[in-house]
Design an enzyme around this catalytic site. Structure first.
Site, short mmCIF file in Angstrom:
data_model
loop_
_atom_site.label_atom_id
_atom_site.label_comp_id
_atom_site.label_asym_id
_atom_site.label_seq_id
_atom_site.Cartn_x
_atom_site.Cartn_y
_atom_site.Cartn_z
CB SER A 148 -14.67 32.86 7.48
OG SER A 148 -15.47 33.23 6.42
CG HIS B 46 -11.87 29.51 4.04
ND1 HIS B 46 -10.89 30.19 4.72
CD2 HIS B 46 -12.85 30.43 3.80
CE1 HIS B 46 -11.25 31.45 4.87
NE2 HIS B 46 -12.44 31.61 4.32
CD GLU C 106 -7.18 28.90 5.36
OE1 GLU C 106 -6.30 29.00 6.20
OE2 GLU C 106 -8.29 29.45 5.50
CG ASN D 54 -10.62 34.76 7.84
OD1 ASN D 54 -10.38 35.85 7.32
ND2 ASN D 54 -11.44 33.89 7.30
#
Ligand code: NAI
Length: 288
Positions: free
Chosen positions: A125, A145, A157, A195
């Site tokens: 992450s 991701h 991602e 994130n």
């Protein structure tokens, strides 16, 4: 003449937890041969059982039929112990818990086992893809991701480490499209895009709770009804796992050396108390 990208057929997913079992599920459903690797036989069987239950849910929603389910399960080989990883696998997707040393150990271990032209990907992450790839085939190393829950969420991602080559990027982008997901190219900075933006919001919601600005229910209601978020930030944190949220905040904090990313003390305290959210039965809310 345009060179043809390498073809991915056999994929090893390491870790069959929340993310690993979802990743194995979507790949096997699209007829990739998946080796799902867990630490023990018990854990890998549990992961396959979870996939089976999630496939049943998709049958109920009429997204797939029973034949699809049986085919998907047939495409998954359960493997216990990282040493038993399939050497001829074309792609490894690592999805163990969010800890840099543990992930590095996995890649160091498999680098000598898995054939040299296979691609290594991490579902991290937030941990730097460049750092994870430093010792092991950096040109063929990439971040992949997925979002939680994997069978439902469309985004992947795709993170280019400092040395990731174009072929690796193109192969992974193509694979992502083939499994019906939308790839977004991102470069390797702490937290990538998702994130870096999401976690500070969740962390701030936890600060607001700690400071008594509002109750957990009220904080989530404000964000749901006021901002049109499908889920409040505290419910989302429980869903992601508070240990994962803390690990990501630590990466942002140390990666940018900026106090604006300091993890909220209440988040740290709850992780220490093993109140990890949905997976432990209790986080900001309680789960049956
Ligand atoms: P989890 O804790 O649910 O699952 C991790 C699994 O890895 C466990 O089942 C564990 O037994 C297994 N494992 C640990 N060491 C292993 C080894 N040496 N060999 C084989 N299996 C091993 O964690 P989760 O939530 O699935 O996270 C996995 C990764 O995905 C982390 O890097 C996390 O940051 C990332 N991620 C998590 C999301 C989430 O919402 N939970 C979303 C997107 C990415």
């Amino acid at each position: 003449m345009k060179e043809k990208n390498m073809e991915i057929k056999n994929i090893s997913v390491i870790g069959g937890g929340t993310m690993g079992n979802g990743i194995a599920h979507v790949l096997a459903l699209k007829d990739y041969q998946v080796n799902l690797v867990e630490q023990t036989e018990e854990l890998v069987n549990k992961a396959v059982k979870n996939i089976s239950a999630n496939l049943d849910r998709q049958i109920k929603k009429e997204i797939i039929n029973l034949e699809d389910k049986n085919r998907t399960l047939k495409n998954i080989i359960a493997i216990s112990g990282i040493k038993n990883i399939h050497a001829e696998t074309d792609l490894v997707i690592e999805a163990i818990y969010e800890n840099k040393d543990a992930k590095l150990k996995i890649f160091n271990e498999i680098n000598n086992i898995v054939k040299q032209d296979s691609i290594f990907a991490s579902n991290t992450s937030s941990i730097s893809i460049t750092e994870l790839s430093a010792n092991n085939r950096p040109e063929k190393f990439i971040g992949m991701h997925f979002m939680n829950p994997v069978p439902v969420m469309q985004l992947v991602e795709i993170i280019r480490g400092y040395s990731t080559n174009n072929e690796t990027f193109n192969v992974i982008k193509e694979l992502t499209l083939k499994i019906g997901k939308i790839p977004v190219e991102v470069f390797d900075y702490p937290g990538f895009i998702s994130n870096r933006i999401l976690m500070p919001m969740i962390n701030e919601a936890i600060y607001a709770l700690m400071e008594g600005v509002a109750s957990a229910e009220s904080i989530d209601t404000v964000m749901k009804l006021g901002m049109n978020h499908p889920m409040g930030p505290l419910t989302l944190a429980d869903f992601i796992g508070l240990d994962v949220c803390l690990a990501i905040m630590e990466v942002l904090y140390t990666g940018f050396n900026d106090s604006k990313y300091r993890p909220c003390p209440l988040l740290k305290k709850m992780v220490a108390a093993k109140k990890l959210g949905r997976k432990s039965g209790e986080g900001f809310f309680k789960y049956a």
